[in-house]
Motif scaffolding. Structure first.
Motif, PDB file in Angstrom:
ATOM      1  N   UNK A  92       7.699  -1.312   3.858  1.00 13.25           N
ATOM      2  CA  UNK A  92       6.881  -1.744   2.728  1.00 13.25           C
ATOM      3  C   UNK A  92       5.418  -1.356   2.904  1.00 13.25           C
ATOM      4  N   UNK A  93       4.617  -1.660   1.919  1.00 11.92           N
ATOM      5  CA  UNK A  93       3.196  -1.334   1.941  1.00 11.92           C
ATOM      6  C   UNK A  93       2.472  -2.026   3.095  1.00 11.92           C
ATOM      7  N   UNK A  94       2.995  -3.175   3.539  1.00  8.54           N
ATOM      8  CA  UNK A  94       2.374  -3.889   4.665  1.00  8.54           C
ATOM      9  C   UNK A  94       3.131  -3.663   5.981  1.00  8.54           C
ATOM     10  N   UNK A  95       3.836  -2.529   6.071  1.00  2.79           N
ATOM     11  CA  UNK A  95       4.506  -2.046   7.281  1.00  2.79           C
ATOM     12  C   UNK A  95       5.703  -2.886   7.725  1.00  2.79           C
ATOM     13  N   UNK A  96       6.260  -3.716   6.872  1.00  4.93           N
ATOM     14  CA  UNK A  96       7.482  -4.436   7.228  1.00  4.93           C
ATOM     15  C   UNK A  96       8.673  -3.497   7.071  1.00  4.93           C
ATOM     16  N   UNK A  97       9.547  -3.469   8.066  1.00  6.45           N
ATOM     17  CA  UNK A  97      10.788  -2.712   7.959  1.00  6.45           C
ATOM     18  C   UNK A  97      11.879  -3.680   7.560  1.00  6.45           C
ATOM     19  N   UNK A  98      12.358  -3.551   6.322  1.00 12.58           N
ATOM     20  CA  UNK A  98      13.305  -4.511   5.770  1.00 12.58           C
ATOM     21  C   UNK A  98      14.594  -3.827   5.329  1.00 12.58           C
ATOM     22  N   UNK A  99      15.713  -4.544   5.449  1.00 10.40           N
ATOM     23  CA  UNK A  99      16.973  -3.981   4.950  1.00 10.40           C
ATOM     24  C   UNK A  99      16.949  -3.890   3.434  1.00 10.40           C
ATOM     25  N   UNK A 100      17.865  -3.106   2.893  1.00 10.17           N
ATOM     26  CA  UNK A 100      17.946  -2.924   1.446  1.00 10.17           C
ATOM     27  C   UNK A 100      18.115  -4.276   0.755  1.00 10.17           C
ATOM     28  N   UNK A 101      17.389  -4.478  -0.309  1.00  8.02           N
ATOM     29  CA  UNK A 101      17.423  -5.724  -1.070  1.00  8.02           C
ATOM     30  C   UNK A 101      16.546  -5.582  -2.297  1.00  8.02           C
ATOM     31  N   UNK A 102      16.075  -6.691  -2.808  1.00  9.30           N
ATOM     32  CA  UNK A 102      15.233  -6.676  -4.002  1.00  9.30           C
ATOM     33  C   UNK A 102      13.781  -6.441  -3.597  1.00  9.30           C
ATOM     34  N   UNK A 103      13.157  -5.457  -4.242  1.00  9.67           N
ATOM     35  CA  UNK A 103      11.769  -5.109  -3.965  1.00  9.67           C
ATOM     36  C   UNK A 103      11.006  -4.945  -5.275  1.00  9.67           C
ATOM     37  N   UNK A 104       9.679  -4.950  -5.153  1.00 15.76           N
ATOM     38  CA  UNK A 104       8.799  -4.580  -6.264  1.00 15.76           C
ATOM     39  C   UNK A 104       8.290  -3.175  -5.958  1.00 15.76           C
ATOM     40  N   UNK A 105       8.390  -2.316  -6.953  1.00 16.90           N
ATOM     41  CA  UNK A 105       7.943  -0.939  -6.827  1.00 16.90           C
ATOM     42  C   UNK A 105       6.791  -0.722  -7.796  1.00 16.90           C
TER      43      UNK A 105
END
Length: 125
Positions: A92-105
């Protein structure tokens, strides 16, 4: 949803920054992804290619890139050679590595050849 559907005919948003929330996925059998480059990924209303497609987002696909001084990429899809929608990770924009899920683009809406997509995309949880 009405605003998304009207984007095809309403080009007043061309070049404007917009934000869409949804589930990223590759649902077409004919998707040709190149690691280390930008590729378009679909954003859906529901997980696992269910619901309706909202938009495509042009995102960089990282792999095992070496960055200087322990820096990490951000706003990228982290994928290995034989990935699936379930194995994709997102930085993410704040460098979190997250599994696939719901995001804001968030990104710039681009119109080309009677279609549209997001470019210069940032990913937020």
């Amino acid at each position: 949803m009405e605003q998304i559907k009207s984007l095809k005919d309403d080009q007043q948003w061309n070049g404007k920054l917009i934000e869409i929330e949804g589930y990223p996925a590759f649902c077409s059998m004919f998707t040709n992804i190149r690691l280390g480059e930008k590729n378009k990924i679909e954003i859906w209303t529901k997980q696992d290619c269910r619901g309706e497609i909202l938009i495509e987002a042009n995102l960089s696909f990282g792999g095992d890139k070496v960055m200087l001084f322990d820096q990490k990429e951000r706003n990228v899809v982290l994928a290995q050679k034989n990935f699936s929608n379930k194995t994709l990770k997102f930085c993410t924009d704040d460098y979190q590595e997250l599994p696939n899920g719901k995001f804001k683009f968030s990104g710039t809406l681009i119109y080309i050849n009677n279609s549209f997509y997001l470019d210069n995309v940032t990913i937020h949880k």
